[in-house]
Design a protein around this motif. Structure first.
Motif, PDB file in Angstrom:
ATOM      1  N   LEU A  11       0.850  -1.191   0.000  1.00 34.43           N
ATOM      2  CA  LEU A  11       0.000   0.000   0.000  1.00 34.43           C
ATOM      3  C   LEU A  11       0.884   1.239   0.000  1.00 34.43           C
ATOM      4  O   LEU A  11       1.807   1.356   0.821  1.00 34.43           O
ATOM      5  CB  LEU A  11      -0.900  -0.017   1.226  1.00 34.43           C
ATOM      6  CG  LEU A  11      -1.797   1.207   1.449  1.00 34.43           C
ATOM      7  CD1 LEU A  11      -2.807   1.337   0.311  1.00 34.43           C
ATOM      8  CD2 LEU A  11      -2.505   1.099   2.796  1.00 34.43           C
ATOM      9  N   ARG A  38      -0.103  -5.899 -15.629  1.00 39.01           N
ATOM     10  CA  ARG A  38      -0.928  -5.647 -14.454  1.00 39.01           C
ATOM     11  C   ARG A  38      -2.385  -5.911 -14.773  1.00 39.01           C
ATOM     12  O   ARG A  38      -2.808  -5.823 -15.934  1.00 39.01           O
ATOM     13  CB  ARG A  38      -0.729  -4.224 -13.939  1.00 39.01           C
ATOM     14  CG  ARG A  38      -1.245  -3.136 -14.865  1.00 39.01           C
ATOM     15  CD  ARG A  38      -0.875  -1.773 -14.307  1.00 39.01           C
ATOM     16  NE  ARG A  38      -1.391  -0.681 -15.140  1.00 39.01           N
ATOM     17  CZ  ARG A  38      -1.120   0.602 -14.927  1.00 39.01           C
ATOM     18  NH1 ARG A  38      -0.341   0.970 -13.898  1.00 39.01           N
ATOM     19  NH2 ARG A  38      -1.626   1.530 -15.722  1.00 39.01           N
ATOM     20  N   ALA A  40      -6.154  -4.908 -13.045  1.00 33.86           N
ATOM     21  CA  ALA A  40      -6.998  -4.259 -12.043  1.00 33.86           C
ATOM     22  C   ALA A  40      -8.317  -5.014 -11.954  1.00 33.86           C
ATOM     23  O   ALA A  40      -8.712  -5.712 -12.893  1.00 33.86           O
ATOM     24  CB  ALA A  40      -7.240  -2.805 -12.427  1.00 33.86           C
ATOM     25  N   PRO A  88      -3.744   6.549  -8.182  1.00 29.86           N
ATOM     26  CA  PRO A  88      -4.701   5.480  -7.837  1.00 29.86           C
ATOM     27  C   PRO A  88      -4.987   4.525  -9.008  1.00 29.86           C
ATOM     28  O   PRO A  88      -5.233   3.338  -8.769  1.00 29.86           O
ATOM     29  CB  PRO A  88      -5.941   6.250  -7.414  1.00 29.86           C
ATOM     30  CG  PRO A  88      -5.404   7.524  -6.844  1.00 29.86           C
ATOM     31  CD  PRO A  88      -4.238   7.865  -7.713  1.00 29.86           C
ATOM     32  N   THR A  91      -3.322   1.075  -9.272  1.00 30.26           N
ATOM     33  CA  THR A  91      -3.710  -0.028  -8.392  1.00 30.26           C
ATOM     34  C   THR A  91      -4.057  -1.265  -9.205  1.00 30.26           C
ATOM     35  O   THR A  91      -4.900  -1.215 -10.095  1.00 30.26           O
ATOM     36  CB  THR A  91      -4.909   0.388  -7.524  1.00 30.26           C
ATOM     37  OG1 THR A  91      -4.516   1.449  -6.660  1.00 30.26           O
ATOM     38  CG2 THR A  91      -5.410  -0.793  -6.702  1.00 30.26           C
ATOM     39  N   ALA A  92      -3.369  -2.365  -8.905  1.00 36.23           N
ATOM     40  CA  ALA A  92      -3.553  -3.603  -9.669  1.00 36.23           C
ATOM     41  C   ALA A  92      -2.687  -4.689  -9.065  1.00 36.23           C
ATOM     42  O   ALA A  92      -1.831  -4.420  -8.213  1.00 36.23           O
ATOM     43  CB  ALA A  92      -3.172  -3.394 -11.134  1.00 36.23           C
ATOM     44  N   GLN A 118       0.339  -7.512  -5.256  1.00 40.99           N
ATOM     45  CA  GLN A 118      -0.657  -6.449  -5.230  1.00 40.99           C
ATOM     46  C   GLN A 118       0.003  -5.098  -4.937  1.00 40.99           C
ATOM     47  O   GLN A 118       0.798  -4.970  -3.994  1.00 40.99           O
ATOM     48  CB  GLN A 118      -1.713  -6.733  -4.161  1.00 40.99           C
ATOM     49  CG  GLN A 118      -2.741  -5.637  -3.967  1.00 40.99           C
ATOM     50  CD  GLN A 118      -3.732  -5.561  -5.111  1.00 40.99           C
ATOM     51  OE1 GLN A 118      -4.264  -6.581  -5.539  1.00 40.99           O
ATOM     52  NE2 GLN A 118      -4.004  -4.354  -5.603  1.00 40.99           N
ATOM     53  N   VAL A 119      -0.356  -4.116  -5.739  1.00 38.67           N
ATOM     54  CA  VAL A 119       0.035  -2.731  -5.475  1.00 38.67           C
ATOM     55  C   VAL A 119      -1.249  -1.922  -5.351  1.00 38.67           C
ATOM     56  O   VAL A 119      -2.087  -1.926  -6.264  1.00 38.67           O
ATOM     57  CB  VAL A 119       0.916  -2.154  -6.596  1.00 38.67           C
ATOM     58  CG1 VAL A 119       1.169  -0.665  -6.359  1.00 38.67           C
ATOM     59  CG2 VAL A 119       2.232  -2.912  -6.681  1.00 38.67           C
ATOM     60  N   THR A 120      -1.404  -1.251  -4.219  1.00 42.43           N
ATOM     61  CA  THR A 120      -2.579  -0.425  -3.977  1.00 42.43           C
ATOM     62  C   THR A 120      -2.130   1.007  -3.717  1.00 42.43           C
ATOM     63  O   THR A 120      -1.313   1.243  -2.817  1.00 42.43           O
ATOM     64  CB  THR A 120      -3.389  -0.939  -2.782  1.00 42.43           C
ATOM     65  OG1 THR A 120      -3.775  -2.297  -3.026  1.00 42.43           O
ATOM     66  CG2 THR A 120      -4.642  -0.099  -2.575  1.00 42.43           C
ATOM     67  N   VAL A 121      -2.651   1.937  -4.508  1.00 43.82           N
ATOM     68  CA  VAL A 121      -2.283   3.346  -4.375  1.00 43.82           C
ATOM     69  C   VAL A 121      -3.485   4.093  -3.817  1.00 43.82           C
ATOM     70  O   VAL A 121      -4.548   4.141  -4.447  1.00 43.82           O
ATOM     71  CB  VAL A 121      -1.854   3.938  -5.726  1.00 43.82           C
ATOM     72  CG1 VAL A 121      -1.396   5.387  -5.540  1.00 43.82           C
ATOM     73  CG2 VAL A 121      -0.749   3.101  -6.356  1.00 43.82           C
ATOM     74  N   SER A 122      -3.310   4.680  -2.652  1.00 41.67           N
ATOM     75  CA  SER A 122      -4.400   5.418  -2.012  1.00 41.67           C
ATOM     76  C   SER A 122      -4.333   6.892  -2.392  1.00 41.67           C
ATOM     77  O   SER A 122      -3.248   7.456  -2.547  1.00 41.67           O
ATOM     78  CB  SER A 122      -4.331   5.254  -0.507  1.00 41.67           C
ATOM     79  OG  SER A 122      -3.132   5.818  -0.005  1.00 41.67           O
TER      80      SER A 122
END
Length: 123
Positions: A11, A38, A40, A88, A91-92, A118-122
């Motif tokens: 994250l 990637r 999503a 964001p 994210t994928a 997993q890469v999650t961009v907030s």
């Protein structure tokens, strides 16, 4: 035969950076073209970046150009994806993949795949 294991996801806040690694087994890693893809949620797997066997040429999807950098260390049997200025939409689940011979942007052309990270961009 090549086995691939990705790591480095997590994250991160928008604007941040992450470096993904993909460790390969097998003595012929240096002969493979390596790609990052990637996927999503609810979307098809898409091309992100690719690098030739010796690292001499790299290509990127327009959506990540100038933000992401693919590289490889054949002595360490590892390929990397440095991801900067994350948004964001990045994210994928990120997958590395290997194929012989020529560069390709199509996932179906790749013979070997990792399990993904997993890469999650907030925001």
């Amino acid at each position: 035969q090549v086995q691939l294991v990705e790591s480095g996801g997590g994250l991160v806040q928008a604007g941040g950076s992450v470096r993904l690694s993909c460790a390969a087994s097998g003595r012929t890693f240096s002969s493979y073209v390596m790609g990052w893809f990637r996927q999503a949620p609810g979307k098809e797997r898409e091309f992100v970046a690719v690098i030739t066997w010796n690292g001499g040429r790299t290509y990127y999807a327009d959506s990540v150009k100038d933000r992401f950098t693919i590289s490889r260390d054949n002595a360490e049997n590892t390929v990397y994806l440095q991801m900067n200025s994350l948004i964001p939409e990045d994210t994928a689940i990120y997958y590395c993949a290997a194929k012989e011979d020529f560069i390709d942007y199509y996932a179906l052309k790749y013979d070997y795949w990792g399990q993904g990270t997993q890469v999650t961009v907030s925001s």
